[in-house]
Design an enzyme around this catalytic site. Structure first.
Site, PDB file in Angstrom:
ATOM      1  N   ALA A  52       0.817  -1.211   0.000  1.00  0.00           N
ATOM      2  CA  ALA A  52       0.000   0.000   0.000  1.00  0.00           C
ATOM      3  C   ALA A  52       0.848   1.257   0.000  1.00  0.00           C
ATOM      4  O   ALA A  52       0.592   2.195   0.736  1.00  0.00           O
ATOM      5  CB  ALA A  52      -0.943  -0.007   1.199  1.00  0.00           C
ATOM      6  N   TRP A  55       1.741   4.239  -5.310  1.00  0.00           N
ATOM      7  CA  TRP A  55       1.229   3.714  -6.573  1.00  0.00           C
ATOM      8  C   TRP A  55       0.343   2.489  -6.347  1.00  0.00           C
ATOM      9  O   TRP A  55      -0.710   2.334  -6.977  1.00  0.00           O
ATOM     10  CB  TRP A  55       2.386   3.406  -7.506  1.00  0.00           C
ATOM     11  CG  TRP A  55       2.045   3.006  -8.922  1.00  0.00           C
ATOM     12  CD1 TRP A  55       2.765   2.142  -9.688  1.00  0.00           C
ATOM     13  CD2 TRP A  55       0.974   3.462  -9.769  1.00  0.00           C
ATOM     14  NE1 TRP A  55       2.212   2.024 -10.948  1.00  0.00           N
ATOM     15  CE2 TRP A  55       1.095   2.822 -11.012  1.00  0.00           C
ATOM     16  CE3 TRP A  55      -0.105   4.337  -9.558  1.00  0.00           C
ATOM     17  CZ2 TRP A  55       0.202   3.033 -12.067  1.00  0.00           C
ATOM     18  CZ3 TRP A  55      -1.008   4.547 -10.613  1.00  0.00           C
ATOM     19  CH2 TRP A  55      -0.849   3.904 -11.840  1.00  0.00           C
ATOM     20  N   LYS A 199       9.356  -1.554  -9.557  1.00  0.00           N
ATOM     21  CA  LYS A 199      10.436  -1.069 -10.419  1.00  0.00           C
ATOM     22  C   LYS A 199      11.749  -1.188  -9.646  1.00  0.00           C
ATOM     23  O   LYS A 199      11.996  -0.428  -8.723  1.00  0.00           O
ATOM     24  CB  LYS A 199      10.182   0.373 -10.831  1.00  0.00           C
ATOM     25  CG  LYS A 199       8.905   0.569 -11.644  1.00  0.00           C
ATOM     26  CD  LYS A 199       8.634   2.030 -11.908  1.00  0.00           C
ATOM     27  CE  LYS A 199       7.415   2.221 -12.807  1.00  0.00           C
ATOM     28  NZ  LYS A 199       6.163   1.832 -12.115  1.00  0.00           N
ATOM     29  N   ALA A 238       1.723   8.992  -9.034  1.00  0.00           N
ATOM     30  CA  ALA A 238       0.535   8.380  -8.425  1.00  0.00           C
ATOM     31  C   ALA A 238      -0.557   9.392  -8.094  1.00  0.00           C
ATOM     32  O   ALA A 238      -1.725   9.209  -8.462  1.00  0.00           O
ATOM     33  CB  ALA A 238       0.950   7.607  -7.168  1.00  0.00           C
ATOM     34  N   LYS A 288      15.397   3.704 -14.695  1.00  0.00           N
ATOM     35  CA  LYS A 288      15.001   5.113 -14.616  1.00  0.00           C
ATOM     36  C   LYS A 288      15.091   5.636 -13.182  1.00  0.00           C
ATOM     37  O   LYS A 288      15.391   6.819 -12.963  1.00  0.00           O
ATOM     38  CB  LYS A 288      13.590   5.314 -15.179  1.00  0.00           C
ATOM     39  CG  LYS A 288      12.471   4.706 -14.363  1.00  0.00           C
ATOM     40  CD  LYS A 288      11.137   4.850 -15.080  1.00  0.00           C
ATOM     41  CE  LYS A 288       9.990   4.263 -14.261  1.00  0.00           C
ATOM     42  NZ  LYS A 288       9.701   5.012 -13.044  1.00  0.00           N
ATOM     43  N   ARG A 350       9.922  10.252  -6.995  1.00  0.00           N
ATOM     44  CA  ARG A 350      10.470  10.319  -5.632  1.00  0.00           C
ATOM     45  C   ARG A 350      11.991  10.153  -5.628  1.00  0.00           C
ATOM     46  O   ARG A 350      12.675  10.671  -4.750  1.00  0.00           O
ATOM     47  CB  ARG A 350       9.804   9.265  -4.753  1.00  0.00           C
ATOM     48  CG  ARG A 350      10.282   7.853  -4.958  1.00  0.00           C
ATOM     49  CD  ARG A 350       9.617   6.864  -4.036  1.00  0.00           C
ATOM     50  NE  ARG A 350       8.228   6.661  -4.385  1.00  0.00           N
ATOM     51  CZ  ARG A 350       7.449   5.754  -3.804  1.00  0.00           C
ATOM     52  NH1 ARG A 350       7.924   4.990  -2.856  1.00  0.00           N
ATOM     53  NH2 ARG A 350       6.201   5.590  -4.179  1.00  0.00           N
ATOM     54  N   ASN A 351      12.545   9.418  -6.628  1.00  0.00           N
ATOM     55  CA  ASN A 351      13.997   9.259  -6.684  1.00  0.00           C
ATOM     56  C   ASN A 351      14.677  10.571  -7.064  1.00  0.00           C
ATOM     57  O   ASN A 351      15.739  10.902  -6.533  1.00  0.00           O
ATOM     58  CB  ASN A 351      14.356   8.143  -7.672  1.00  0.00           C
ATOM     59  CG  ASN A 351      13.975   6.773  -7.148  1.00  0.00           C
ATOM     60  OD1 ASN A 351      14.728   6.136  -6.419  1.00  0.00           O
ATOM     61  ND2 ASN A 351      12.782   6.305  -7.510  1.00  0.00           N
TER      62      ASN A 351
END
Length: 464
Positions: A52, A55, A199, A238, A288, A350-351
């Site tokens: 949870a 995404w 990912k 998201a 990515k 977020r990265n």
């Protein structure tokens, strides 16, 4: 009166006639997918989200929004671990979000759930992540209220009879959780379908260097055949997807499932295409995140210089192309949705946020890769995995101009710098700029030509 009734709107610009048409289309899509699973009347299609994070929660909420009204035909729920508490500052912010949105406030009052948020704000009670998720609040995305979700905290209860499992876990947790799930599926007769949103990758160096993707982890731990395991990815943030910003994605895997699932998952604001190249899309999903951390650093260190960011983009995408050609004989080109997915992640994921904060000194490496309010920064573990994998001498390739054998990582200077910054901590964040401003740096075109014109494909790199 009939004319007046047809003109009523739901507040989103849709008339009753449009709503009825949308409902009819939704029911058709449910019936199509139910037939594929061999469902009889009275036996609902069971869809379970596992994990949870932002995404994973949004994906489950999208399905609930689209199909939750057909309770006799489909059942949608989400699993997350119990016991994670919401700190006082987050509880206070959550209360502010609730009171700033009238529709959310009314919903909680109707469900007699509002009082617990008042008490949480005052510190009179502890709120829990699974508790607020039932009311539509993801801990990593407090500012984006979702629809209420059916939340299950017992993993066995959640998955034992699931027809479709959505893997919303970080790649670093996928193996462990699906290993546990496999124990609950030992006596299953039917084979579930799994859609992975994860990912990231792992590297295995013995007995030979290999890359392991989340879909392969699931296949390994559960024994579910690869034709029943798919990957979905695309240029998706998201919170923006749930707020119905127009977006697209690809679901990749065996044709038997990807085409009907693409139709089932498609929404007016979320277009899903299908593609057979699972390898490239899943690996690019991990890559990515790696290069997004560097993009965030470059943005922060150059005061958002568009020129510097574009130089970085040219070099990092050439490295991504080079790496995918090691893993797939004829990989999907870095274009269309694949390129867009890379672009949006470097821009706002977020990265990238993590790279920016790190370069500005607002967070430190000692905080680890799980950041409050953001969740898991998956690019960190992926940097380590890709670097260690591509450093192996057993994977050496011939450098076409220097006529000598080199490890593939030698042609990935940005990956090398990220490893030295994030993993072994030999460089400060400013080191990422060295990879861009080195006058001996080759034209990115040359790296792409090496990938496309020379035999660098290493089939052993992917686990069978």
């Amino acid at each position: 009166m009939v004319g007046a009734a047809e003109g009523l709107s739901d507040g989103n610009g849709l008339t009753n006639g449009q709503i009825n048409a949308a409902n009819g289309l939704s029911e058709e899509k449910i019936d199509e997918i139910r037939r594929l699973f061999g469902k009889s009347d009275g036996d609902p299609l069971r869809i379970v989200g596992v994990g949870a994070g932002a995404w994973g929660s949004v994906f489950a909420a999208m399905l609930q929004d689209a199909y939750g009204g057909f309770r006799d035909k489909v059942q949608i729920r989400i699993w997350r671990r119990a016991g994670r508490s919401v700190d006082r500052a987050t509880a206070e912010h959550l209360f502010e979000v609730i009171n700033s949105r009238e529709e959310v406030l009314r919903r909680l009052l109707r469900r007699c759930a509002y009082l617990k948020y008042v008490e949480g704000r005052l510190g009179d009670r502890i709120l829990y992540a699974d508790e607020i998720l039932k009311d539509g609040f993801c801990l990593n995305m407090i500012d984006t209220p979702l629809c209420p979700l059916k939340v299950v905290t017992n993993l066995q209860e959640a998955v034992w009879d699931a027809d479709v499992v959505i893997n919303g876990l970080p790649s670093t947790e996928t193996r462990e959780v699906f290993d546990e799930i496999s124990r609950y599926w030992k006596e299953r007769i039917s084979v579930p379908v799994i859609i992975s949103l994860a990912k990231g990758i792992e590297a295995e160096l013995e007995p030979e260097p290999r890359i392991v993707t989340p879909t392969q982890m699931i296949n390994r731990t559960t024994g579910i055949p690869m034709e029943n395991i798919l990957y979905l990815g695309g240029p998706n943030i998201a919170s923006e997807i749930y707020n119905k910003e127009y977006a697209n994605a690809r679901i990749c895997g065996a044709e038997k499932w990807r085409k009907p699932l693409a139709r089932f998952l498609r929404q007016p604001h979320f277009i899903v295409w299908d593609n057979g190249d699972l390898v490239t899309h899943e690996v690019m999903g991990g890559l990515k995140n790696v290069y997004a951390i560097g993009a965030g650093m470059v943005a922060a260190l150059t005061n958002e210089s568009a020129t510097s960011k574009s130089v970085y983009f040219a070099h990092c995408t050439s490295e991504m192309i080079f790496i995918t050609h090691l893993l797939a004989e004829e990989p999907e080109r870095l274009a269309g949705p694949l390129l867009a997915d890379t672009y949006v992640t470097l821009l706002k994921g977020r990265n990238a946020w993590y790279g920016q904060k790190l370069a500005r000194g607002e967070i430190s490496l000692d905080m680890g890769d799980s950041i409050k309010g953001k969740g898991m920064i998956q690019g960190i573990s992926a940097v380590k995995a890709f670097y260690e994998l591509l450093s192996q001498s057993r994977l050496n390739i011939m450098h076409p101009s220097e006529k000598m054998h080199i490890a593939p990582v030698e042609l990935c200077p940005i990956l090398q710098k990220l490893y030295k910054i994030l993993i072994v901590r030999e460089l400060a964040c400013e080191g990422i700029l060295q990879a861009l401003r080195d006058e001996t740096m080759n034209d990115p075109r040359e790296r792409i030509e090496i990938a496309q014109r020379h035999a660098i494909y290493r089939p052993s790199l992917l686990m069978n």
